[in-house]
Design a protein around this motif. Structure first.
Motif, mmCIF file in Angstrom:
data_model
loop_
_atom_site.group_PDB
_atom_site.id
_atom_site.type_symbol
_atom_site.label_atom_id
_atom_site.label_comp_id
_atom_site.label_asym_id
_atom_site.label_seq_id
_atom_site.Cartn_x
_atom_site.Cartn_y
_atom_site.Cartn_z
ATOM 1 N N VAL A 15 31.841 -54.625 -36.025
ATOM 2 C CA VAL A 15 32.017 -53.236 -36.429
ATOM 3 C C VAL A 15 31.865 -53.142 -37.940
ATOM 4 C CG1 VAL A 15 34.529 -53.412 -36.705
ATOM 5 C CG2 VAL A 15 33.500 -51.175 -36.200
ATOM 6 N N PRO A 73 28.362 -50.729 -34.294
ATOM 7 C CA PRO A 73 29.215 -49.526 -34.287
ATOM 8 C C PRO A 73 29.958 -49.366 -35.604
ATOM 9 C CG PRO A 73 29.519 -50.802 -32.271
ATOM 10 C CD PRO A 73 28.711 -51.662 -33.201
ATOM 11 N N SER A 129 30.459 -39.940 -34.991
ATOM 12 C CA SER A 129 31.517 -39.983 -33.977
ATOM 13 C C SER A 129 31.320 -38.982 -32.846
ATOM 14 C CB SER A 129 32.881 -39.756 -34.635
ATOM 15 O OG SER A 129 32.953 -38.471 -35.230
ATOM 16 N N VAL A 155 28.379 -43.242 -31.805
ATOM 17 C CA VAL A 155 28.170 -44.664 -32.105
ATOM 18 C C VAL A 155 29.278 -45.208 -33.005
ATOM 19 C CG1 VAL A 155 25.689 -44.581 -31.751
ATOM 20 C CG2 VAL A 155 26.620 -44.067 -34.026
ATOM 21 N N GLY A 156 30.403 -44.501 -33.050
ATOM 22 C CA GLY A 156 31.513 -44.967 -33.869
ATOM 23 C C GLY A 156 32.688 -44.017 -33.769
ATOM 24 N N VAL A 212 37.816 -49.948 -31.356
ATOM 25 C CA VAL A 212 36.374 -50.183 -31.457
ATOM 26 C C VAL A 212 36.019 -51.611 -31.066
ATOM 27 C CG1 VAL A 212 34.413 -50.255 -33.040
ATOM 28 C CG2 VAL A 212 36.064 -48.388 -33.197
ATOM 29 N N LEU A 269 30.432 -48.262 -27.129
ATOM 30 C CA LEU A 269 29.818 -48.029 -28.433
ATOM 31 C C LEU A 269 28.607 -48.924 -28.662
ATOM 32 C CD1 LEU A 269 33.041 -47.626 -30.611
ATOM 33 C CD2 LEU A 269 31.432 -45.825 -29.945
ATOM 34 N N ILE A 285 24.922 -47.368 -29.551
ATOM 35 C CA ILE A 285 24.204 -47.647 -30.792
ATOM 36 C C ILE A 285 23.007 -48.560 -30.541
ATOM 37 C CG2 ILE A 285 25.460 -49.707 -31.632
ATOM 38 C CD1 ILE A 285 25.468 -48.163 -34.406
#
Length: 491
Positions: A384, A403, A421, A426-427, A445, A453, A457
């Motif tokens: 992440v 992500p 978001s 993707v986050g 996450v 996620l 992504i």
């Protein structure tokens, strides 16, 4: 004369002039590199300060010397060498550029317009849109002008919607700062009605004064964009298509050529995101590549990478909230902390940084002053990216398929974070910065939402690669831009 000709016509000579921030310069230097193979003459105008740092910490001089039709030139930014050049002094930097660089720029382009010898006369300026004086001078001297914007299309569109926001009384926010409900939906930005909130608008919009000079400047920039021959943006159609449709209602001749860091010709041979294919840096800081060896010893997707870019500065309390949140999450982390990013007096900053570095090492994690970010994001150990949501960082994370956890600070970052978001999904976004929230979101996450996620992504990363491949939208837009530039001296 033959070296100045292309198909019997005088070769166009372009001058590229970025605002002297790391992100703006890096992005436009990638654009310059994509154009180098076209046979055009290119002058890249850097501030003296940035050029010194670029040559000190990178191989840019050697790298660009491969193209005999490329050259660097420099111009003063009017600031002392020890000036912080941070978020808090952003408008001071802008004002200094106008006061100092504008007269120097005028002299430079007049001379370049009459150039002879090894270089043909200047025929086109591609300038950063946050320096309007460059476009004004180009128009005055009858030189073709193209605006480049290093921010997202979604943020740029909110700038265009400023008159709508005032007409709908959604700006300025009413009441004292501590009483304003920042979760109130915003309805006057077409294409964003269903998810945009007050807190997601660019930070410049939070003024109580409808005649605020920054808002007036944004409005003037928008008017200028509608009048130039073209606008170039570092984005891609499959990412911001609906917003680009809105934007084209104001600026029809729009070139989306992103992700520029990937489209850059030195990477076009790469069909994967492996770190071995990552290009040389355009950094203004010395990159600590030792972090790559550390990453090599970590498990896949086990590391939190945290970096807040080149301008963000935070105080001791915020730094400690990050520290405790990361440590309490139980995850390994690679944290980039610039020495000039800790806003404390005297030598306390060095002491705090030393304590954080040692504490991270004791826990098996790592703190560095600056990292080769693209290479880090493409490393399989990174799970992440905890980011300020700067546009370059956002594009690099999407392309790498990593992500994001977003904590926006300034300018376009609020809008970018909301799209990460709520639109692209993707986050996750951090609306507040405290250790408990950081710990919870990092775990979410990295654990509960990880597969969801990564899948989201990963899909965007595939679309990004498709866009820069032969026949992809960004590749076609780049080809169209090059043809447009080549035609300048034919009319």
């Amino acid at each position: 004369m033959e070296q100045h000709e292309l198909n019997g016509q005088l070769r166009p000579h372009l001058l590229l002039f970025p605002f002297p921030g790391q992100g703006n310069m890096n992005s436009m230097l990638n654009l310059a590199e994509t154009l180098c193979h076209s046979g055009l003459h290119i002058t890249f105008l850097n501030s003296d300060h940035n050029q010194q740092r670029l040559l000190r910490f990178t191989d840019a001089q050697e790298r660009f010397s491969r193209w005999p039709t490329f050259r660097f030139q420099t111009i003063a930014d009017g600031l002392p060498a020890d000036h912080p050049r941070s978020v808090s002094t952003f408008f001071e930097m802008l004002n200094s550029m106008k006061a100092t660089a504008e007269p120097l720029f005028r002299e430079m382009i007049i001379a370049a317009r009459q150039e002879s010898g090894q270089w043909p006369p200047l025929s086109c300026i591609i300038a950063d849109g946050i320096m309007p004086f460059t476009i004004d001078l180009a128009e005055e001297l009858k030189i073709r002008a193209i605006i480049y914007r290093a921010i997202s299309a979604c943020c740029l569109w909110t700038f265009f919607c400023l008159p709508r926001l005032f007409a709908a009384a959604e700006l300025p926010f009413q009441g004292d700062d501590d009483e304003v409900d920042m979760d109130v939906p915003i309805k006057s930005v077409p294409g964003m009605e269903g998810f945009l909130r007050r807190q997601d608008l660019p930070s410049f919009f939070r003024t109580k004064d409808p005649n605020d000079p920054v808002l007036q400047k944004l409005h003037a920039e928008n008017q200028q964009m509608t009048q130039v021959s073209a606008l170039v943006i570092n984005t891609f159609e499959d990412l911001e298509g609906p917003i680009l449709t809105q934007l084209r209602s104001q600026v029809p001749n729009l070139y989306t050529v992103g992700p520029l860091h990937a489209l850059s010709s030195r990477r076009q041979h790469s069909s994967s995101s492996s770190a071995s294919n990552i290009a040389a840096s355009n950094s203004l800081w010395k990159e600590d590549s030792s972090c790559m060896a550390w990453l090599n010893s970590q498990l896949p997707k086990s590391v939190v990478y945290m970096s807040f870019g080149s301008l963000v500065v935070y105080g001791k309390d915020t730094l400690m909230e990050f520290w405790h949140g990361l440590v309490n999450s139980g995850k390994l982390f690679l944290w980039v902390i610039r020495p000039d990013s800790i806003n404390v007096s005297g030598g306390e900053g060095e002491t705090i940084l030393a304590e954080v570095v040692d504490g991270a090492k004791e826990r098996g994690s790592l703190v560095v002053e600056w990292a080769p970010q693209e290479e880090v994001l493409n490393h399989p150990a990174v799970g992440v990216f905890l980011t300020h949501s700067g546009w370059n960082s956002t594009m690099e994370s999407i392309y790498a398929g990593v992500p994001m956890i977003c904590l926006p600070c300034f300018a376009d970052q609020q809008v970018n974070s909301r799209f990460v978001s709520e639109v692209w999904k993707v986050g996750m976004a951090l609306d507040i910065c405290d250790r408990g929230t950081i710990e919870r979101v990092v775990r979410d996450v990295m654990e509960q939402k990880r597969e969801e996620l990564v899948e989201s992504i990963g899909g965007l990363a595939k679309l990004a690669r498709k866009c820069i491949s032969e026949g992809g939208s960004s590749r076609c837009n780049l080809d169209r831009l090059i043809q447009d530039l080549r035609s300048i001296n034919l009319v």
